[in-house]
Scaffold this motif. Sequence first.
Motif, PDB file in Angstrom:
ATOM      1  N   MET A 110      -4.376  -3.756  11.067  1.00 33.17           N
ATOM      2  CA  MET A 110      -5.213  -3.577   9.884  1.00 33.17           C
ATOM      3  C   MET A 110      -5.104  -2.159   9.338  1.00 33.17           C
ATOM      4  SD  MET A 110      -7.203  -5.724   8.191  1.00 33.17           S
ATOM      5  CE  MET A 110      -8.619  -4.728   7.708  1.00 33.17           C
ATOM      6  N   ASN A 111      -4.586  -1.246  10.152  1.00 32.17           N
ATOM      7  CA  ASN A 111      -4.403   0.126   9.692  1.00 32.17           C
ATOM      8  C   ASN A 111      -3.508   0.189   8.459  1.00 32.17           C
ATOM      9  OD1 ASN A 111      -5.890   0.784  11.936  1.00 32.17           O
ATOM     10  ND2 ASN A 111      -4.217   1.743  13.064  1.00 32.17           N
ATOM     11  N   ILE A 112      -2.615  -0.774   8.327  1.00 27.23           N
ATOM     12  CA  ILE A 112      -1.727  -0.795   7.167  1.00 27.23           C
ATOM     13  C   ILE A 112      -2.548  -0.889   5.879  1.00 27.23           C
ATOM     14  CG2 ILE A 112       0.075  -2.095   5.972  1.00 27.23           C
ATOM     15  CD1 ILE A 112       1.056  -3.015   8.744  1.00 27.23           C
ATOM     16  N   SER A 113      -3.463  -1.843   5.849  1.00 23.22           N
ATOM     17  CA  SER A 113      -4.278  -2.063   4.650  1.00 23.22           C
ATOM     18  C   SER A 113      -5.247  -0.927   4.401  1.00 23.22           C
ATOM     19  CB  SER A 113      -5.042  -3.390   4.769  1.00 23.22           C
ATOM     20  OG  SER A 113      -4.155  -4.475   4.929  1.00 23.22           O
ATOM     21  N   THR A 114      -5.886  -0.433   5.451  1.00 21.23           N
ATOM     22  CA  THR A 114      -6.894   0.613   5.270  1.00 21.23           C
ATOM     23  C   THR A 114      -6.258   1.929   4.827  1.00 21.23           C
ATOM     24  OG1 THR A 114      -6.775   1.155   7.638  1.00 21.23           O
ATOM     25  CG2 THR A 114      -8.466  -0.418   6.949  1.00 21.23           C
ATOM     26  N   LEU A 115      -5.134   2.273   5.434  1.00 17.16           N
ATOM     27  CA  LEU A 115      -4.497   3.545   5.089  1.00 17.16           C
ATOM     28  C   LEU A 115      -3.751   3.467   3.763  1.00 17.16           C
ATOM     29  CD1 LEU A 115      -3.286   4.761   8.588  1.00 17.16           C
ATOM     30  CD2 LEU A 115      -5.409   5.292   7.373  1.00 17.16           C
ATOM     31  N   LYS A 116      -3.353   2.273   3.355  1.00 19.39           N
ATOM     32  CA  LYS A 116      -2.762   2.096   2.033  1.00 19.39           C
ATOM     33  C   LYS A 116      -3.787   2.456   0.955  1.00 19.39           C
ATOM     34  CE  LYS A 116      -0.595  -1.375  -0.965  1.00 19.39           C
ATOM     35  NZ  LYS A 116      -0.146  -2.798  -1.064  1.00 19.39           N
ATOM     36  N   ILE A 117      -5.037   2.010   1.161  1.00 18.04           N
ATOM     37  CA  ILE A 117      -6.114   2.349   0.232  1.00 18.04           C
ATOM     38  C   ILE A 117      -6.359   3.856   0.224  1.00 18.04           C
ATOM     39  CG2 ILE A 117      -8.595   2.123  -0.171  1.00 18.04           C
ATOM     40  CD1 ILE A 117      -8.366  -0.740   0.892  1.00 18.04           C
ATOM     41  N   ALA A 118      -6.408   4.442   1.430  1.00 18.90           N
ATOM     42  CA  ALA A 118      -6.647   5.884   1.531  1.00 18.90           C
ATOM     43  C   ALA A 118      -5.542   6.669   0.826  1.00 18.90           C
ATOM     44  CB  ALA A 118      -6.735   6.286   3.001  1.00 18.90           C
ATOM     45  N   ALA A 119      -4.302   6.196   0.952  1.00 22.63           N
ATOM     46  CA  ALA A 119      -3.179   6.874   0.300  1.00 22.63           C
ATOM     47  C   ALA A 119      -3.292   6.798  -1.220  1.00 22.63           C
ATOM     48  CB  ALA A 119      -1.858   6.266   0.766  1.00 22.63           C
ATOM     49  N   LYS A 120      -3.660   5.624  -1.728  1.00 23.89           N
ATOM     50  CA  LYS A 120      -3.794   5.444  -3.177  1.00 23.89           C
ATOM     51  C   LYS A 120      -4.908   6.307  -3.751  1.00 23.89           C
ATOM     52  CE  LYS A 120      -1.881   0.798  -3.746  1.00 23.89           C
ATOM     53  NZ  LYS A 120      -2.148  -0.587  -4.201  1.00 23.89           N
ATOM     54  N   LEU A 121      -5.929   6.576  -2.927  1.00 24.14           N
ATOM     55  CA  LEU A 121      -7.057   7.383  -3.390  1.00 24.14           C
ATOM     56  C   LEU A 121      -6.834   8.877  -3.171  1.00 24.14           C
ATOM     57  CD1 LEU A 121     -10.033   5.129  -2.236  1.00 24.14           C
ATOM     58  CD2 LEU A 121      -9.088   5.374  -4.542  1.00 24.14           C
ATOM     59  N   GLY A 122      -5.654   9.226  -2.689  1.00 24.43           N
ATOM     60  CA  GLY A 122      -5.302  10.635  -2.583  1.00 24.43           C
ATOM     61  C   GLY A 122      -5.788  11.361  -1.352  1.00 24.43           C
ATOM     62  N   ILE A 123      -6.181  10.625  -0.305  1.00 26.69           N
ATOM     63  CA  ILE A 123      -6.597  11.272   0.944  1.00 26.69           C
ATOM     64  C   ILE A 123      -5.342  11.710   1.691  1.00 26.69           C
ATOM     65  CG2 ILE A 123      -7.808  10.967   3.140  1.00 26.69           C
ATOM     66  CD1 ILE A 123      -9.629   8.978   1.730  1.00 26.69           C
TER      67      ILE A 123
END
Length: 239
Positions: free
Chosen positions: A94-107
């Motif tokens: 699930m880290n794939i989905s969660t970190l994809k969101i974080a990447a898109k939000l500029g974290i």
Amino acid sequence: MKKRILHLIWRFQGGGIETFCLNLYKQLIDRYQFEFAVCGPRQEQEDLVEALDCKIYHLPEIKGKSGKKQYLDALTSLLCEEKFDAVHSHLGFMNISTLKIAAKLGIKNRISHTHVAPLVLKLPCEGAVRRFLMRRYATVCIGCSTPTTNFYYGTGNKVKTFYSSIDIGRYYSDNCRKGRKFIIVGRLSPEKSPGLILSIITELAKKDTTYSFIWVGVDECNVLTDSVLPPPYNQLSLF
């Protein structure tokens, strides 16, 4: 000002991941502020976490496709509302989905951390695809052992192995100093490598017959029920 790190975990029920996070936090509390996003309703042990000044956010449980979508939507809202310096995800693939969101939000700091043994995948190519995505969206990829690291991430500069150590001083009692029987407490589940533990017990028993072992938990591997155990295994007590 302390840097804010959001840890994504399943829930607080006294498991190894939660214990690891809190032990780590106690070592870094002067520099970092740990906060947690958990799945589902409040758990009793959250009082202990909040006593350490850790904020807990409750997101929907990940059940089926609809539950996963609700969780990811809620996580997106949380990351937009709060300003975290890093996201540290402990949710397996699930880290794939969660970190994809974080990447898109500029974290900028995104940590993928896996704590479980390799899984059995349906398709041979599935593992390669997932490893590629894990490395793509994470800035650091951490596994709890070499087999786990290789299975979830493969190799690369951002891939690290970080063993889940404990403070053994907490378990060193007067019984140890007085030469009394030493007690090892564990759980008989596949991810705990009961076969390895039994081999260790064998070597310890050869060196010192005063060792005594108590195993606490359900025998998920049928280690004790499916075999006739020779000494020192037949001295094991299961609670």
